[in-house]
Design a protein around this motif. Sequence first.
Motif, short mmCIF file in Angstrom:
data_model
loop_
_atom_site.label_atom_id
_atom_site.label_comp_id
_atom_site.label_asym_id
_atom_site.label_seq_id
_atom_site.Cartn_x
_atom_site.Cartn_y
_atom_site.Cartn_z
N UNK A 17 -1.99 -4.30 -9.95
CA UNK A 17 -3.38 -4.35 -10.39
C UNK A 17 -4.18 -3.15 -9.87
N UNK A 18 -3.94 -2.78 -8.63
CA UNK A 18 -4.58 -1.62 -8.02
C UNK A 18 -3.49 -0.78 -7.36
N UNK A 19 -3.28 0.40 -7.85
CA UNK A 19 -2.19 1.24 -7.32
C UNK A 19 -2.67 1.98 -6.07
N UNK A 48 2.56 9.64 7.80
CA UNK A 48 1.51 9.16 6.89
C UNK A 48 2.12 8.35 5.75
N UNK A 49 3.09 8.96 5.04
CA UNK A 49 3.72 8.25 3.94
C UNK A 49 4.56 7.08 4.44
N UNK A 50 5.21 7.28 5.57
CA UNK A 50 6.02 6.19 6.13
C UNK A 50 5.19 4.97 6.43
N UNK A 51 3.99 5.17 6.98
CA UNK A 51 3.11 4.03 7.29
C UNK A 51 2.64 3.36 6.00
N UNK A 52 2.36 4.14 4.96
CA UNK A 52 1.92 3.55 3.70
C UNK A 52 3.01 2.67 3.08
N UNK A 103 0.96 -9.28 -2.40
CA UNK A 103 0.60 -7.91 -2.04
C UNK A 103 1.07 -6.92 -3.11
N UNK A 104 2.26 -7.15 -3.64
CA UNK A 104 2.78 -6.25 -4.67
C UNK A 104 1.88 -6.28 -5.91
N UNK A 105 1.48 -7.48 -6.32
CA UNK A 105 0.61 -7.60 -7.48
C UNK A 105 -0.75 -6.97 -7.22
#
Length: 317
Positions: A158-160, A175-179, A151-153
């Motif tokens: 690869x896709x930010x 919102x940010x917490x869920x992301x 998932x990190x990659x």
Amino acid sequence: MIRFLVGKAPSLVFVLFASSIVAFALPRLAPGDVAVVLAGDDPTAESIAAIRRELGLDRSPVVQYAEWISGLFRGDLGESFLLQRSVASLIGDRIGSTVQLALLSTILVVLIGATLGTLAGSARVGWARAVLDFANSLFVAVPSFLVGLGFILLFGIFNRWLPVSGEVSVLDDPVWGFQYLILPALALALGPAAVVARFIQTEMRAVRNAEFVDLALSKGASARHITLRHVFRNSLGTGVVAVGLQMGNVLAGAVIIEAIFARNGLGQLAVSSVQDRDFTVLQVLILGAVLVAVLCQLLTEIVLAALDPRIRLGDQT
């Protein structure tokens, strides 16, 4: 309900007592000495002995265990040797992060497990059943840390698209917490969800051969009605049991997932406590994890009884 809880009390007390002995003894069996760590570079034998006396480590293990347990009954979790802070405050600072991760992971385990299990148990087309079986097998086989790294990659390098390091509390900014939370929670949930799906799938296929399903078919009930009203409903008990059994895996996996995604939760605290030989913190974390697992098992039995009227809490037969 009262009769059920009273009947479970002796076994609960025994499990916690046995777990407290393991939690107390296990960190002390690891190599290394916290007194040596506190003494700094090039310590003398006298300075190490003085630190051990100051911390009470020169007393017998039985006395140390008795003092720790008596402190727990008084609400005193002890004090970290290295950080010079109470264990309660250390846990209080980090428990919110772990609770958020565990709650979202549990929700995902239930949703993904029930969905995959129902689809796999209902699929009649060969290729669809094969695809679902492959997905379940893949999620079961791949460890959570490898999923997290993937998932990190994929989503962070690869896709930010999503943040992959650090955290923001959902309570501070939903919102940010869920992301920040969704990727570690999903990585932690996929393996247990696949196990739950396997249980539901197997039970649904067994229920489809039951006589009441044949009776519903003979009465002209639709396939969808039979699946949802009869097959899935009678397979829920197995799913609930599977979710309860997987809570231990969720708790264990949280330690690794928090380290991978740099979350400041109890898992990170446990890792640092092991590295620093800070067993006053580690023993409380171990006992707390056992307590949560036992309570989850009790909740599983209560929910199972609510779903299946044939089960009566407190019955001994």
